[in-house]
Design a protein around this motif. Structure first.
Motif, short mmCIF file in Angstrom:
data_model
loop_
_atom_site.label_atom_id
_atom_site.label_comp_id
_atom_site.label_asym_id
_atom_site.label_seq_id
_atom_site.Cartn_x
_atom_site.Cartn_y
_atom_site.Cartn_z
N LEU A 112 66.28 53.59 38.65
CA LEU A 112 65.49 53.83 39.86
C LEU A 112 65.88 52.92 41.03
CD1 LEU A 112 61.97 54.31 38.22
CD2 LEU A 112 63.57 56.07 38.99
N GLN A 113 66.81 52.02 40.77
CA GLN A 113 67.28 51.08 41.80
C GLN A 113 66.13 50.26 42.39
OE1 GLN A 113 69.59 53.49 44.49
NE2 GLN A 113 71.31 53.62 43.06
N VAL A 114 65.36 49.67 41.48
CA VAL A 114 64.28 48.76 41.85
C VAL A 114 64.41 47.52 40.98
CG1 VAL A 114 62.69 50.60 42.57
CG2 VAL A 114 62.64 49.80 40.21
N SER A 115 63.64 46.51 41.26
CA SER A 115 63.71 45.29 40.45
C SER A 115 62.93 45.46 39.16
CB SER A 115 63.16 44.10 41.24
OG SER A 115 61.76 44.22 41.37
N GLU A 116 63.22 44.61 38.17
CA GLU A 116 62.48 44.64 36.91
C GLU A 116 61.02 44.24 37.14
OE1 GLU A 116 64.29 42.91 33.34
OE2 GLU A 116 66.22 42.96 34.40
N VAL A 117 60.79 43.39 38.11
CA VAL A 117 59.42 42.98 38.44
C VAL A 117 58.64 44.20 38.93
CG1 VAL A 117 58.01 41.56 39.98
CG2 VAL A 117 60.08 40.60 38.94
N THR A 118 59.28 45.03 39.74
CA THR A 118 58.63 46.25 40.23
C THR A 118 58.28 47.17 39.06
OG1 THR A 118 59.83 46.11 42.33
CG2 THR A 118 58.91 48.26 41.76
N VAL A 119 59.20 47.31 38.14
CA VAL A 119 58.95 48.13 36.96
C VAL A 119 57.74 47.59 36.19
CG1 VAL A 119 59.87 48.87 34.71
CG2 VAL A 119 61.34 48.92 36.74
N HIS A 120 57.75 46.29 35.95
CA HIS A 120 56.65 45.65 35.22
C HIS A 120 55.31 45.85 35.95
CE1 HIS A 120 54.39 42.77 32.88
NE2 HIS A 120 54.00 42.21 34.01
N ASN A 121 55.30 45.61 37.25
CA ASN A 121 54.06 45.74 38.02
C ASN A 121 53.53 47.18 38.00
OD1 ASN A 121 54.04 43.04 38.65
ND2 ASN A 121 55.02 43.31 40.65
N HIS A 122 54.41 48.16 38.19
CA HIS A 122 53.97 49.56 38.18
C HIS A 122 53.44 49.95 36.81
CE1 HIS A 122 54.82 51.59 42.05
NE2 HIS A 122 55.66 50.56 42.23
N LEU A 123 54.13 49.54 35.75
CA LEU A 123 53.65 49.85 34.40
C LEU A 123 52.28 49.22 34.14
CD1 LEU A 123 56.78 49.70 32.06
CD2 LEU A 123 55.27 51.64 32.45
N SER A 124 52.14 47.96 34.49
CA SER A 124 50.87 47.26 34.26
C SER A 124 49.74 47.93 35.01
CB SER A 124 50.97 45.80 34.71
OG SER A 124 51.91 45.12 33.93
N GLN A 125 49.95 48.22 36.29
CA GLN A 125 48.91 48.85 37.10
C GLN A 125 48.59 50.26 36.59
OE1 GLN A 125 50.48 48.66 41.08
NE2 GLN A 125 50.20 46.44 41.25
N SER A 126 49.62 51.01 36.25
CA SER A 126 49.41 52.38 35.78
C SER A 126 48.64 52.40 34.47
CB SER A 126 50.75 53.10 35.58
OG SER A 126 51.43 53.20 36.81
N LEU A 127 49.02 51.55 33.54
CA LEU A 127 48.34 51.51 32.26
C LEU A 127 46.89 51.07 32.40
CD1 LEU A 127 51.19 50.10 29.98
CD2 LEU A 127 50.34 52.45 30.10
N LYS A 128 46.64 50.11 33.28
CA LYS A 128 45.27 49.66 33.53
C LYS A 128 44.46 50.80 34.12
CE LYS A 128 42.49 46.18 35.98
NZ LYS A 128 41.34 47.01 35.92
N GLN A 129 45.04 51.51 35.09
CA GLN A 129 44.34 52.63 35.73
C GLN A 129 44.05 53.74 34.71
OE1 GLN A 129 46.36 53.97 39.29
NE2 GLN A 129 45.03 55.75 39.52
#
Length: 166
Positions: free
Chosen positions: A136-153
């Motif tokens: 996706l040409q993003v940072s690993e931190v971005t991946v982690h943040n999106h996964l964390s937020q999505s799973l919480k939601q």
């Protein structure tokens, strides 16, 4: 009992017509050959008196009846297979499928596009954070943040629906 020469003559004269009839009824060449062979085997071993004026009608009727029996048997097998499949689907599986449908619908309608892509890459394709970031040409931190937020939601949403998700 029919003699060998007479049987060969009957076979040669009537085989093609019998085969064409069975093929039209069954739609399967191998099954059609089997049915015609069975009728001739029965004729050979039955000792039936062969009258030339009714022989063709007798053979075609015999073939037709065997085809009908085979088609009825085939239909009953299909009904049994369907019944077995229906019995195999338990209410728990159906409820689980409904929950998955709701989950996918929620992901597709309520989460940002990037979060949807990250979830699919992680959980459907089994990619690691680094691989997702590269795709996706993003940072690993971005991946982690999106996964964390999505799973919480997702967890919060489905917990509110009381599906036993903790």
């Amino acid at each position: 009992m029919i003699d060998k020469r007479e049987f060969e003559t009957v076979f040669r004269r009537h085989y093609d017509g019998m085969f064409r009839l069975t093929l039209r009824m069954l739609g399967d060449e191998a099954e059609s050959k089997d049915v015609v062979s069975d009728v001739f085997a029965q004729l050979l071993h039955s000792g039936t008196d062969l009258r030339s004026d009714t022989l063709q009608a007798y053979l075609l009727t015999s073939v037709r009846n065997r085809c009908i029996n085979l088609l009825v048997h085939r239909q009953k097998e299909q009904q049994m297979q369907k019944a077995v499949v229906v019995e195999m689907i338990t209410p728990e599986q159906t409820a689980e499928q409904e929950q998955l449908q709701m989950l996918y619908h929620y992901i597709d309608t309520q989460l940002p596009k990037l979060s949807q892509q990250i979830l699919r890459l992680r959980y459907q394709q089994g990619l690691k954070y680094r691989e997702i970031a590269k795709v996706l040409q993003v940072s690993e931190v971005t991946v982690h943040n999106h996964l964390s937020q999505s799973l919480k939601q997702l967890k919060d949403h489905f917990k509110s629906l009381d599906y036993g998700i903790k």
